[in-house]
Design a protein around this motif. Structure first.
Motif, short mmCIF file in Angstrom:
data_model
loop_
_atom_site.label_atom_id
_atom_site.label_comp_id
_atom_site.label_asym_id
_atom_site.label_seq_id
_atom_site.Cartn_x
_atom_site.Cartn_y
_atom_site.Cartn_z
N UNK A 96 3.58 9.95 -50.65
CA UNK A 96 4.70 10.25 -51.55
C UNK A 96 5.30 8.99 -52.17
N UNK A 97 4.49 7.94 -52.28
CA UNK A 97 5.00 6.66 -52.79
C UNK A 97 5.51 6.75 -54.22
N UNK A 98 4.96 7.64 -55.02
CA UNK A 98 5.41 7.78 -56.40
C UNK A 98 6.67 8.59 -56.58
N UNK A 99 7.11 9.21 -55.48
CA UNK A 99 8.25 10.15 -55.57
C UNK A 99 9.43 9.74 -54.70
N UNK A 100 9.19 8.94 -53.67
CA UNK A 100 10.22 8.61 -52.68
C UNK A 100 10.33 7.10 -52.54
N UNK A 101 11.56 6.61 -52.41
CA UNK A 101 11.80 5.19 -52.17
C UNK A 101 12.84 5.04 -51.07
N UNK A 102 13.04 3.80 -50.61
CA UNK A 102 13.95 3.52 -49.50
C UNK A 102 14.93 2.43 -49.91
N UNK A 103 16.17 2.55 -49.43
CA UNK A 103 17.16 1.50 -49.65
C UNK A 103 18.04 1.39 -48.41
N UNK A 104 18.34 0.16 -48.01
CA UNK A 104 19.27 -0.05 -46.90
C UNK A 104 20.68 0.14 -47.41
N UNK A 105 21.43 1.06 -46.78
CA UNK A 105 22.81 1.35 -47.21
C UNK A 105 23.61 1.87 -46.03
N UNK A 106 24.91 1.63 -46.08
CA UNK A 106 25.81 2.01 -45.00
C UNK A 106 26.58 3.27 -45.41
N UNK A 107 26.35 4.36 -44.70
CA UNK A 107 27.00 5.63 -45.03
C UNK A 107 28.50 5.59 -44.81
N UNK A 108 29.00 4.67 -44.02
CA UNK A 108 30.43 4.59 -43.74
C UNK A 108 31.20 3.84 -44.81
N UNK A 109 30.49 3.29 -45.80
CA UNK A 109 31.13 2.54 -46.88
C UNK A 109 30.84 3.21 -48.23
N UNK A 110 31.67 2.97 -49.24
CA UNK A 110 31.42 3.56 -50.56
C UNK A 110 30.08 3.12 -51.11
N UNK A 111 29.42 3.99 -51.87
CA UNK A 111 28.10 3.64 -52.42
C UNK A 111 28.20 2.62 -53.54
N UNK A 112 27.16 1.83 -53.67
CA UNK A 112 27.09 0.91 -54.81
C UNK A 112 26.82 1.70 -56.08
N UNK A 113 27.46 1.33 -57.16
CA UNK A 113 27.27 2.05 -58.42
C UNK A 113 25.82 2.00 -58.89
N UNK A 114 25.12 0.96 -58.47
CA UNK A 114 23.75 0.76 -58.94
C UNK A 114 22.78 1.83 -58.45
N UNK A 115 23.16 2.60 -57.43
CA UNK A 115 22.21 3.62 -56.94
C UNK A 115 22.16 4.83 -57.86
N UNK A 116 23.15 4.94 -58.77
CA UNK A 116 23.13 6.05 -59.72
C UNK A 116 23.70 7.33 -59.16
N UNK A 117 23.34 8.43 -59.79
CA UNK A 117 23.92 9.74 -59.50
C UNK A 117 22.85 10.68 -58.95
N UNK A 118 23.28 11.56 -58.05
CA UNK A 118 22.37 12.50 -57.42
C UNK A 118 22.87 13.93 -57.61
N UNK A 119 21.94 14.84 -57.70
CA UNK A 119 22.30 16.25 -57.78
C UNK A 119 22.44 16.86 -56.37
N UNK A 120 21.90 16.16 -55.37
CA UNK A 120 21.93 16.67 -54.01
C UNK A 120 21.91 15.51 -53.03
N UNK A 121 22.81 15.57 -52.05
CA UNK A 121 22.79 14.64 -50.92
C UNK A 121 22.59 15.45 -49.65
#
Length: 296
Positions: free
Chosen positions: A162-187
């Motif tokens: 699934x390399x063409x469809x899925x990616x990974x990023x290190x992020x802390x769920x307890x902190x506000x998201x970086x704007x650079x990750x963009x917008x999601x229709x589902x979390x």
């Protein structure tokens, strides 16, 4: 000498006597692991004799399991929603209860077609990968605070093709998201939700082997629900949905947290034992306090 079938039966009996409910599955996995055979090869070779050194290795795995080490960590993989995933002690072992979360998200994402999905507190990536595999029009980001867990996610992306469809990023769920990750229709999120004081009461296979970071949800088990509902709402698009897995007895508290943070149309989905297992809600234009319902 012992045949593979006889060895499997002996191990299954020993595990049953020790009170393991999944003795049949675990015995098969341990024999496959110690013999380096696939399930199909084990069935084919059931009447063949086991080499003595192979039998000793298999019994060493059995003893480690009887001492509390989970089979999934011994063999380095586990199945989830039709996928075989790599696991290590850096991530939680995927559980069948979590398939309720994956199934609910998949049903929603399929309706949307092209969309972006974030699997927050991804662990092995099991939920996000199941969504991607069953909703090929969506793009999925796996978010993990642990770099070691993120490495397992990357392994599983490659393993599932699934390399063409899925990616990974290190992020802390307890902190506000970086704007650079963009917008999601589902979390989707299966966060740590065990209250700190209860960690020590868990089964040895969990408390001594699974990562504390992925288990502890703070004093009352709700820290991640509060932070994610508050901070990560801004990463959802208009009418986007947030899906949570919850622990036993937590559904009402999580529902109230989501309602207070402006989510509406909040629903609760039970697992196969009718235990409330998933709570999800939709981003509303204005903060509301709508009714909720349970989906059966």
């Amino acid at each position: 000498m012992t045949t593979y079938n006889d060895l499997y039966i002996d191990i299954r009996r020993k595990l049953r006597q020790a009170g393991y409910p999944g003795a049949s599955l675990e015995a098969r996995e341990l024999v496959c692991c110690g013999s380096r055979k696939t399930k199909e090869e084990l069935l084919r070779d059931a009447r063949k004799y086991v080499p003595p050194e192979t039998e000793r290795e298999i019994w060493s795995y059995v003893e480690r399991h009887l001492n509390g080490e989970p089979v999934a960590y011994l063999i380095g993989e586990w199945d989830f929603y039709g996928l075989t995933l790599s696991v290590s002690e850096d991530v939680l072992i995927p559980r069948i209860d979590t398939e309720v979360l994956a199934e609910a998200a998949i049903a929603y994402v399929r309706q949307l077609g092209r969309c972006r999905v974030l699997d927050l507190c991804a662990g092995s990536g099991c939920v996000g990968l199941a969504v991607a595999a069953n909703a090929p029009e969506c793009g999925v980001l796996l978010g993990e605070v642990s770099e070691k867990a993120a490495r397992i996610c990357r392994q599983n992306i490659r393993r599932c093709g699934l390399s063409g469809q899925v990616s990974v990023m290190v992020m802390d769920a307890l902190r506000p998201p970086a704007r650079s990750i963009g917008e999601f229709q589902c979390i989707v999120c299966n966060p740590p939700y065990i209250p700190r004081a209860e960690i020590g009461t868990l089964e040895r296979s969990v408390k001594d082997f699974e990562p504390y970071l992925a288990l502890c949800g703070g004093e009352d088990g709700l820290d991640f629900y509060r932070a994610i509902a508050r901070f990560w709402r801004e990463a959802l698009s208009k009418s986007g949905r947030l899906y949570f897995e919850v622990g036993m007895g937590q559904a009402d508290a999580v529902l109230r947290i989501m309602r207070a943070e402006g989510f509406g149309d909040i629903q609760v989905i039970p697992d196969t034992r009718q235990v409330p297992r998933v709570v999800f809600g939709t981003v509303m234009n204005e903060v509301e306090c709508p009714d909720f319902r349970t989906v059966f």
